[in-house]
Design a protein around this motif. Structure first.
Motif, PDB file in Angstrom:
ATOM      1  N   TYR A  69       0.837  -1.204   0.000  1.00 40.01           N
ATOM      2  CA  TYR A  69       0.000   0.000   0.000  1.00 40.01           C
ATOM      3  C   TYR A  69       0.875   1.258   0.000  1.00 40.01           C
ATOM      4  O   TYR A  69       0.670   2.173  -0.797  1.00 40.01           O
ATOM      5  CB  TYR A  69      -0.931  -0.008   1.209  1.00 40.01           C
ATOM      6  N   VAL A  70       1.854   1.299   0.881  1.00 42.10           N
ATOM      7  CA  VAL A  70       2.752   2.455   0.960  1.00 42.10           C
ATOM      8  C   VAL A  70       3.502   2.634  -0.358  1.00 42.10           C
ATOM      9  O   VAL A  70       3.644   3.757  -0.854  1.00 42.10           O
ATOM     10  CB  VAL A  70       3.718   2.322   2.159  1.00 42.10           C
ATOM     11  N   ALA A  71       3.951   1.540  -0.959  1.00 37.24           N
ATOM     12  CA  ALA A  71       4.644   1.627  -2.243  1.00 37.24           C
ATOM     13  C   ALA A  71       3.728   2.185  -3.333  1.00 37.24           C
ATOM     14  O   ALA A  71       4.151   3.007  -4.154  1.00 37.24           O
ATOM     15  CB  ALA A  71       5.171   0.252  -2.650  1.00 37.24           C
ATOM     16  N   HIS A  74       3.329   5.960  -2.627  1.00 39.08           N
ATOM     17  CA  HIS A  74       4.582   6.663  -2.963  1.00 39.08           C
ATOM     18  C   HIS A  74       4.810   6.747  -4.465  1.00 39.08           C
ATOM     19  O   HIS A  74       5.303   7.753  -4.960  1.00 39.08           O
ATOM     20  CB  HIS A  74       5.769   5.979  -2.295  1.00 39.08           C
ATOM     21  N   ARG A  75       4.468   5.672  -5.170  1.00 33.94           N
ATOM     22  CA  ARG A  75       4.665   5.657  -6.613  1.00 33.94           C
ATOM     23  C   ARG A  75       3.813   6.722  -7.312  1.00 33.94           C
ATOM     24  O   ARG A  75       4.217   7.260  -8.336  1.00 33.94           O
ATOM     25  CB  ARG A  75       4.317   4.278  -7.158  1.00 33.94           C
ATOM     26  N   LEU A  81      -2.774  14.393  -6.150  1.00 33.44           N
ATOM     27  CA  LEU A  81      -3.010  14.724  -4.745  1.00 33.44           C
ATOM     28  C   LEU A  81      -3.639  13.504  -4.107  1.00 33.44           C
ATOM     29  O   LEU A  81      -4.678  13.019  -4.563  1.00 33.44           O
ATOM     30  CB  LEU A  81      -3.944  15.930  -4.635  1.00 33.44           C
ATOM     31  N   PHE A  82      -3.010  12.954  -3.076  1.00 30.22           N
ATOM     32  CA  PHE A  82      -3.491  11.729  -2.467  1.00 30.22           C
ATOM     33  C   PHE A  82      -3.708  11.967  -0.986  1.00 30.22           C
ATOM     34  O   PHE A  82      -2.756  12.261  -0.254  1.00 30.22           O
ATOM     35  CB  PHE A  82      -2.498  10.586  -2.684  1.00 30.22           C
ATOM     36  N   LEU A  83      -4.956  11.854  -0.529  1.00 32.39           N
ATOM     37  CA  LEU A  83      -5.305  12.083   0.868  1.00 32.39           C
ATOM     38  C   LEU A  83      -5.695  10.756   1.505  1.00 32.39           C
ATOM     39  O   LEU A  83      -6.504  10.014   0.946  1.00 32.39           O
ATOM     40  CB  LEU A  83      -6.479  13.060   0.971  1.00 32.39           C
ATOM     41  N   VAL A  84      -5.118  10.472   2.659  1.00 30.88           N
ATOM     42  CA  VAL A  84      -5.440   9.247   3.383  1.00 30.88           C
ATOM     43  C   VAL A  84      -6.125   9.628   4.672  1.00 30.88           C
ATOM     44  O   VAL A  84      -5.632  10.475   5.420  1.00 30.88           O
ATOM     45  CB  VAL A  84      -4.162   8.426   3.686  1.00 30.88           C
TER      46      VAL A  84
END
Length: 85
Positions: A69-71, A74-75, A81-84
């Protein structure tokens, strides 16, 4: 505007399609899959629940799913724009 909802669960996608009558595209995408999905077609990503789902996985799967998920995030973070939450 184009809106796409994604989820790793086919059942969740089926439910969303049945409940939401708006012009929304739904796709089955697993953000924790080792092959890492291509998210470059999106401008904005809002994630609600993937980390919760990872924590509910069996302990032997949790680390690999979290790393994948983190990869994935990050990719694609440089492209959208990516909001978690």
């Amino acid at each position: 505007a184009h809106l796409t909802g994604i989820d790793y669960s086919e059942k969740s996608i089926e439910l969303a399609r049945a409940q939401i009558q708006a012009q929304v595209n739904f796709e089955v995408v697993d953000m924790t899959a080792p092959e890492q999905p291509n998210l470059s077609v999106y401008d904005i990503g809002i994630d609600k629940g993937t980390l919760d789902a990872i924590l509910l996985c069996s302990s032997d799967q949790r680390k690999a799913k979290c790393e994948a998920y983190v990869a994935t995030v990050h990719r694609h973070i440089k492209d959208l724009l990516f909001l978690v939450s």
